[in-house]
Design a protein around this motif. Structure first.
Motif, PDB file in Angstrom:
ATOM      1  N   ARG A   2       3.482   5.736  42.326  1.00 28.31           N
ATOM      2  CA  ARG A   2       2.855   6.165  41.070  1.00 28.31           C
ATOM      3  C   ARG A   2       2.968   5.064  40.023  1.00 28.31           C
ATOM      4  NH1 ARG A   2       1.708  11.603  40.501  1.00 28.31           N
ATOM      5  NH2 ARG A   2       1.826  11.351  38.235  1.00 28.31           N
TER       6      ARG A   2
ATOM      7  N   ASP B 108      -4.802   3.176  38.643  1.00 29.72           N
ATOM      8  CA  ASP B 108      -5.840   3.351  39.649  1.00 29.72           C
ATOM      9  C   ASP B 108      -5.494   4.585  40.479  1.00 29.72           C
ATOM     10  OD1 ASP B 108      -7.696   3.248  41.687  1.00 29.72           O
ATOM     11  OD2 ASP B 108      -7.683   1.057  41.785  1.00 29.72           O
ATOM     12  N   ARG B 109      -6.015   5.724  40.035  1.00 30.00           N
ATOM     13  CA  ARG B 109      -5.638   6.988  40.659  1.00 30.00           C
ATOM     14  C   ARG B 109      -6.119   7.091  42.111  1.00 30.00           C
ATOM     15  NH1 ARG B 109      -3.419  11.233  38.389  1.00 30.00           N
ATOM     16  NH2 ARG B 109      -3.520  13.266  39.424  1.00 30.00           N
ATOM     17  N   ASN B 110      -7.286   6.529  42.395  1.00 28.01           N
ATOM     18  CA  ASN B 110      -7.802   6.593  43.759  1.00 28.01           C
ATOM     19  C   ASN B 110      -6.897   5.844  44.732  1.00 28.01           C
ATOM     20  OD1 ASN B 110     -10.030   8.149  43.102  1.00 28.01           O
ATOM     21  ND2 ASN B 110     -11.314   6.350  42.653  1.00 28.01           N
TER      22      ASN B 110
ATOM     23  N   ASN C 226      -3.624   7.841  45.238  1.00 28.80           N
ATOM     24  CA  ASN C 226      -3.772   8.964  46.165  1.00 28.80           C
ATOM     25  C   ASN C 226      -3.895   8.472  47.610  1.00 28.80           C
ATOM     26  OD1 ASN C 226      -3.678  10.895  44.136  1.00 28.80           O
ATOM     27  ND2 ASN C 226      -5.895  10.859  43.824  1.00 28.80           N
TER      28      ASN C 226
ATOM     29  N   ASP D  94       6.092  12.860  38.293  1.00 27.66           N
ATOM     30  CA  ASP D  94       5.546  12.939  36.938  1.00 27.66           C
ATOM     31  C   ASP D  94       6.594  13.553  36.003  1.00 27.66           C
ATOM     32  OD1 ASP D  94       4.160  13.276  34.633  1.00 27.66           O
ATOM     33  OD2 ASP D  94       2.504  14.426  35.512  1.00 27.66           O
TER      34      ASP D  94
END
Length: 554
Positions: free
Chosen positions: A404, A410-412, A415, A497
């Motif tokens: 994370r 860059d969330r893609n 994941n 998170d």
């Protein structure tokens, strides 16, 4: 979906259930004001004779008043006592006006016995001959001498009343009370002393104002999850049909009107009154809202008497608690009045098991604990799979945190990297969710069992828990429940998170608020379940910590 999100889903789902129940309660039309006037004499719907039912516009000018002038203003009260009930019969109408249950206490005052039939809700059991011929529940009846208390060594007690109708009709009404039974046999013996044959109907009627009991101890009222109150009709053809007062308000009540089997009842939380006509006897079932705002439901049985002959019509009345063994013995399908909600298919076997454990232990609280252990054993493979998934997730939590941080913008890619990690470590991120989701219906079904089963009403457990169907008076069980949820949170993987991690820290306290308003028996179940879950989860986590691969330790 991870475990933290699952907990949120559980809370959201259960909140929706409670809100739905509260919405139904709020939207349900309120009953009309209490009655202020007597009703006319009932008649079967859709038949030319006798006259139409009270509150309906007559098709002809047939009178609805009792022949022979107005009924007397007041009758004599006859009290009959058995080992289970005290019944009061008014000679004005020979009506069963009041029934006191000697084995059940009032919810608001444990020093008093519960009164089931009584004037507070205009709750009566009426019977007689329909139409102006009478006699009926507005006629003056004469009580015959006899015993009024069920004496030791005797199994039955009879109270006999008689009255005269029109055209030579003579009727004797007999109430027969039985030892260790809530079934009262009600028989009408009709003698025709006239010169012409008589074709009429006998009626057996229940009246009620449709209002719930005012109960300061009812946990159900906290979230609006009230049990059904209203009439019910059971027949072989359509089985169990509820008739809500709101449907009668709208004139939209739907149930089978004619049959040769079944029964008609008025159902409320924990208790029921039901007319039980014999199998094979033709009858009409009629439900209606009357002009004074009360509700009536009745079974109509045809009576045909030749001149000089007599006919006997006998219809038993069950008036008592919703104890399943008694309901099952009284009539086929009568046990369906126990309201287990929409998960009844699960609730029925749960109660059956609970009752078996009670027979074994002699304590409903102990029975709940034993049932919890059994449920835990049954779901052990699923729970073990869930906890193993959680343990694996906990092991890779530091690596997920690094991912994370590495792909924060860059969330893609983040994941994609997380899915590669799951694939490498052979972890199913949904593995911890499904096993727990499967158990949610069992929890909700048990909630309804503990809410609806009269066997748990005022049933003590130990020490301060004197009623498993009510709140814990000192909130000890909910507090312990909260502590176990905190421990479980500590055993679960910490979300990478920070915001989600903070939410999960306070979630046990938010979720526990519900349990402060749940029956003590349900909290006891969940508390024991949590303790067993903690033990199981701790052991599995311990095994993984001992055997975890070297790369997971980095």
């Amino acid at each position: 979906m991870d475990t933290q999100r699952l907990i949120l889903l559980v809370i959201f789902s259960f909140s929706l259930l409670m809100l739905y129940e509260a919405w139904e309660k709020e939207k349900r039309p309120k009953p009309a004001p209490a009655p202020t006037a007597q009703q006319g004499i009932p008649a079967p719907a859709g038949k030319p004779a006798p006259p139409p039912a009270a509150g309906k516009a007559p098709a002809t000018a047939a009178p609805t008043a009792v022949p022979g002038g107005e009924a007397p203003a007041k009758g004599e009260i006859v009290r009959a006592s058995t080992d289970l009930i005290v019944a009061e019969i008014d000679t004005l109408g020979a009506t069963l006006k009041r029934v006191e249950l000697l084995k059940h206490k009032d919810s608001n005052d444990l020093k008093k016995n519960l009164v089931l039939l009584g004037p507070d809700h205009h709750y009566e059991a009426q019977s007689g001959l329909a139409g102006e011929g009478g006699p009926n529940h507005r006629s003056a009846w004469r009580v015959q001498p006899g015993e009024r208390t069920l004496e030791p060594g005797k199994d039955a007690l009879e109270v006999r009343l008689s009255a005269s109708g029109k055209d030579g009709l003579e009727v004797t009404k007999t109430y027969t009370f039985h030892r260790d039974s809530y079934v009262v046999d009600v028989a009408l013996e009709v003698r025709n002393a006239g010169a012409a044959p008589v074709a009429t109907y006998s009626y057996f009627q229940l009246t009620h104002d449709g209002k719930h009991e005012t109960n300061t101890n009812t946990v159900a009222e906290t979230f609006g999850a009230q049990s059904f109150i209203g009439f019910a009709v059971y027949t072989d053809e359509r089985k169990f049909e509820k008739v809500h007062p709101s449907d009668l308000d709208k004139g939209k009540a739907e149930h089978l009107k004619q049959a040769t089997n079944g029964w008609l009842a008025f159902v409320q939380h924990y208790f029921v009154s039901a007319w039980l006509p014999p199998q094979g006897v033709p009858r009409d079932y009629v439900t209606e809202k009357r002009q004074d705002g009360t509700y009536a439901g009745r079974a109509m049985v045809p009576v045909n008497v030749a001149p000089g002959a007599s006919v006997k019509v006998s219809v038993p009345l069950y008036v008592g608690p919703q104890e399943q063994r008694r309901l099952h013995a009284a009539a086929p399908g009568l046990d369906l009045v126990v309201d287990y909600g929409w998960l009844a298919i699960i609730a029925w076997p749960l109660f059956w098991l609970l009752e078996k454990f009670y027979v074994l232990s002699g304590n409903w609280g102990v029975a709940i604990i034993l049932l919890t252990v059994l449920i835990k054993i049954v779901f052990f493979p699923l729970s073990a799979a869930s906890y193993k998934s959680m343990a694996k997730m906990k092991l890779i939590t530091p690596r997920l945190t690094k991912l994370r941080e590495m792909y924060a913008h860059d969330r893609n890619k983040m994941n994609q990297a997380m899915m590669e990690l799951y694939k490498t470590e052979k972890i199913n991120p949904l593995g911890g969710c499904f096993p727990i989701l499967v158990q949610i219906p069992v929890f909700i079904a048990l909630y309804w069992v503990l809410l609806a089963a009269i066997e748990l009403r005022h049933a003590p457990f130990m020490l301060w828990i004197t009623d498993l169907s009510a709140l814990d008076p000192y909130y000890v069980l909910p507090i312990l429940m909260t502590l176990t949820m905190v421990v479980q949170t500590k055993l679960n993987p910490v979300p990478p998170d920070p915001v989600q991690a903070r939410v999960m820290q306070i979630m046990p306290f938010v979720f526990s608020i519900f349990f402060f308003f749940f029956p003590a028996g349900l909290v006891l179940y969940w508390l024991v379940n949590n303790i067993l879950s903690i033990a199981q989860q701790w052991q599995i986590q311990r095994m993984f910590d001992r055997d975890k691969p070297a790369h997971a330790k980095r």
